[in-house]
Design a protein around this motif. Structure first.
Motif, short mmCIF file in Angstrom:
data_model
loop_
_atom_site.label_atom_id
_atom_site.label_comp_id
_atom_site.label_asym_id
_atom_site.label_seq_id
_atom_site.Cartn_x
_atom_site.Cartn_y
_atom_site.Cartn_z
N MET A 115 0.84 -1.19 0.00
CA MET A 115 0.00 0.00 0.00
C MET A 115 0.88 1.25 0.00
N ASN A 116 0.36 2.29 -0.61
CA ASN A 116 1.08 3.55 -0.67
C ASN A 116 0.78 4.37 0.58
N SER A 126 7.87 12.23 1.78
CA SER A 126 7.74 11.41 0.58
C SER A 126 6.29 10.99 0.49
N THR A 127 5.64 11.34 -0.61
CA THR A 127 4.22 11.06 -0.76
C THR A 127 3.95 9.78 -1.55
N VAL A 158 11.39 -1.67 7.94
CA VAL A 158 12.70 -2.01 7.37
C VAL A 158 12.82 -1.26 6.06
N PHE A 159 13.70 -0.27 6.02
CA PHE A 159 13.85 0.60 4.86
C PHE A 159 14.76 -0.01 3.82
N GLY A 160 14.33 0.02 2.56
CA GLY A 160 15.21 -0.31 1.46
C GLY A 160 16.23 0.81 1.28
N ASN A 161 17.41 0.45 0.79
CA ASN A 161 18.48 1.44 0.70
C ASN A 161 18.24 2.52 -0.36
N GLY A 162 17.19 2.37 -1.17
CA GLY A 162 16.90 3.39 -2.18
C GLY A 162 15.72 4.28 -1.85
N VAL A 163 15.02 4.00 -0.75
CA VAL A 163 13.78 4.73 -0.43
C VAL A 163 14.06 6.19 -0.09
N ILE A 164 15.16 6.47 0.58
CA ILE A 164 15.45 7.83 1.05
C ILE A 164 15.55 8.80 -0.13
N ARG A 165 15.93 8.30 -1.30
CA ARG A 165 16.06 9.17 -2.47
C ARG A 165 14.74 9.84 -2.84
N ASP A 166 13.62 9.22 -2.46
CA ASP A 166 12.31 9.75 -2.86
C ASP A 166 11.79 10.83 -1.92
N PHE A 167 12.54 11.13 -0.86
CA PHE A 167 12.13 12.21 0.04
C PHE A 167 12.53 13.55 -0.55
N TYR A 201 -5.37 12.37 2.83
CA TYR A 201 -4.24 13.31 2.81
C TYR A 201 -4.31 14.20 1.57
N TYR A 202 -4.53 13.61 0.40
CA TYR A 202 -4.58 14.40 -0.83
C TYR A 202 -5.81 15.29 -0.86
N GLN A 203 -6.92 14.79 -0.33
CA GLN A 203 -8.13 15.60 -0.30
C GLN A 203 -7.96 16.81 0.63
#
Length: 466
Positions: A115-116, A126-127, A158-167, A201-203
């Motif tokens: 889920m997003n 990060s949205t 548990v964070f993937g090592n690439g997730v932080i890039r999307d912040f 959140y978007y609404q």
């Protein structure tokens, strides 16, 4: 004549013709080194490809998804539905997961609920974070660089090592993809706030501050609740190292279910979950996919066929591995053939050397026959000589191939040219032993005809020969 006597006599014969023996052995050395190095390149390329595919995911894991998952479960929530027509959707539920577990060779099944969510830490947000709820058996497969996996029922991240890039910075809207600099986000060191109701959140972002016809501000959607969740671990890998797990945040499936019950009231649709015709959530939670763990690589294709027959979409790393194996085997055959040509040329040299030796030792052969030497001993003597040439050439050739392999690995960087890591040339022990054995076989095969010729020489004609 005893074998040790034949061996000593053969060695003495080779020693008397040092230059010819050295040149013949040199041909075998070059041929053996060529074939070993060529085959080692094929083996290295094959193993590197397998290692790369394995880094994308387990080779004994099958990803299973519903046939209608592409259209019925929407990412940003809301509607559901069935496939086109009146066919009942084959959703993956707890009952379906239990049926997967009963299949032969299946050691376990992990439902996957993706889920997003929106995540925020300090000034960065990060949205579009994909949160995956998985089982403990799935979590245990993750290669953690630090921390731990959450316990059963625990909502730890548990964070993937690439997730932080999307912040990105919440004020400027700029992040890594705009500035090239990693955001100042530390999941393990600072609290992480998570919003599960993405629709709300978007609404709330879109309607805040709007005015009605009377000039007064209309009612706004209340911002959804934020939950502070602990980050328990980080997947291993730097900024430039990624795999199938790098772009997701993982948590325990049971912990995620408990959290969804808190975040969404009973009867409220969960974003991403299918609903009935009235827009109400279904009576049971629907997973977007499942991971099926098989006991052995050899059984993956069989289990895939059974799952496909049940009406589900299936794929695994074995699909890529099979095609890669075919390509690697073809390359390895070509490279081995190139090396075999060199050894074939060396075999011609051995045959020539042994034939010359027979012509030079015709009288010696005649004397041996007159003295009553067994024909088999004469044949074996020449076979031992040719086999020893092959043995010496093979032994030294294997040693030379290790040196060439080290040079290749030192100066050829596959990570830059093909995106693969590790040594390109790899010589397993079995290849070394096989190369020596093959060199001895080639030597003896090349010397067989000269040995038979020596055995058939007429004793009287041999003695008269000058």
């Amino acid at each position: 004549m005893r074998f040790p006597d034949l061996l000593i006599m053969s060695m003495n014969n080779l020693r008397r013709r040092k230059l010819r023996t050295v040149l013949t052995v040199l041909g075998v050395i070059i041929g053996t080194a060529a074939i070993v190095v060529m085959v080692s390149l094929g083996i290295g390329l094959n193993e590197m490809t397998m290692e790369q595919i394995a880094s994308w995911g387990s080779l004994t894991t099958i990803q299973v998804s519903s046939q209608n998952s592409g259209g019925s479960m929407q990412i940003m929530g809301g509607s559901s539905g069935q496939k086109n027509g009146d066919t009942e959707p084959n959703y993956i539920t707890d009952k379906v997961v239990d049926s997967f577990k009963k299949l032969p060779h299946v050691t376990g099944v992990s439902p996957v609920l993706t889920m997003n969510v929106v995540m925020r830490q300090g000034a960065y947000i990060s949205t579009f974070v994909q949160l995956k709820g998985v089982s403990q058996s799935y979590l245990e497969q993750l290669n953690l660089g630090e921390g731990r996996i959450p316990a059963s029922g625990e909502l730890g991240l548990v964070f993937g090592n690439g997730v932080i890039r999307d912040f990105a910075n919440a004020k400027t809207g700029k992040g890594y993809w705009d500035t090239g600099e990693m955001p100042d986000v530390d999941p393990m060191g600072k609290p992480m706030f998570v919003i599960f109701d993405v629709d709300a959140y978007y609404q709330s972002q879109g309607t805040a501050g709007s005015l009605g016809s009377s000039g007064q501000e209309t009612s706004t959607v209340k911002p959804p609740k934020k939950y502070m969740i602990e980050t328990t671990g980080m997947i291993a890998g730097g900024e430039d190292n990624w795999n199938n797990y790098s772009w997701y945040v993982f948590t325990d499936i049971d912990g995620l279910k408990d959290q969804l019950r808190k975040a969404f009231k009973r009867g409220t649709p969960i974003p991403g979950q299918p609903t009935n015709k009235k827009g109400k959530p279904l009576s049971e939670l629907v997973y977007d996919s499942a991971e099926v763990f098989v006991d052995d690589m050899d059984h993956v294709t069989e289990v895939q066929s059974q799952l496909a027959a049940m009406g589900y979409q299936v794929n695994s790393q074995m699909d890529f591995l099979e095609s890669s194996r075919q390509q690697s085997n073809m390359v390895q055959t070509v490279l081995g053939g190139i090396g075999a040509v060199s050894l074939f040329v060396a075999a011609i040299g051995i045959a020539n050397t042994m034939m010359m030796s027979i012509y030079e030792r015709t009288k010696e052969i005649g004397v041996m026959k007159v003295l009553g030497c067994d024909m088999g001993n004469i044949r074996n003597m020449f076979l031992i000589e040719s086999g020893f040439i092959g043995f010496m050439g093979g032994l030294i050739g294997v040693g030379l191939s290790y040196g060439v392999s080290a040079v290749v690995n030192r100066f050829v960087n596959m990570s830059q040219s093909m995106g693969l890591s590790g040594n390109l040339s790899r010589i397993p022990p079995w290849l070394s032993l096989a190369a020596i054995g093959f060199a001895v076989f080639v030597g003896m095969a090349a010397g067989f005809m000269p040995a038979v010729r020596a055995m058939k020489l007429s004793p009287l004609a041999a003695i008269r020969n000058e």
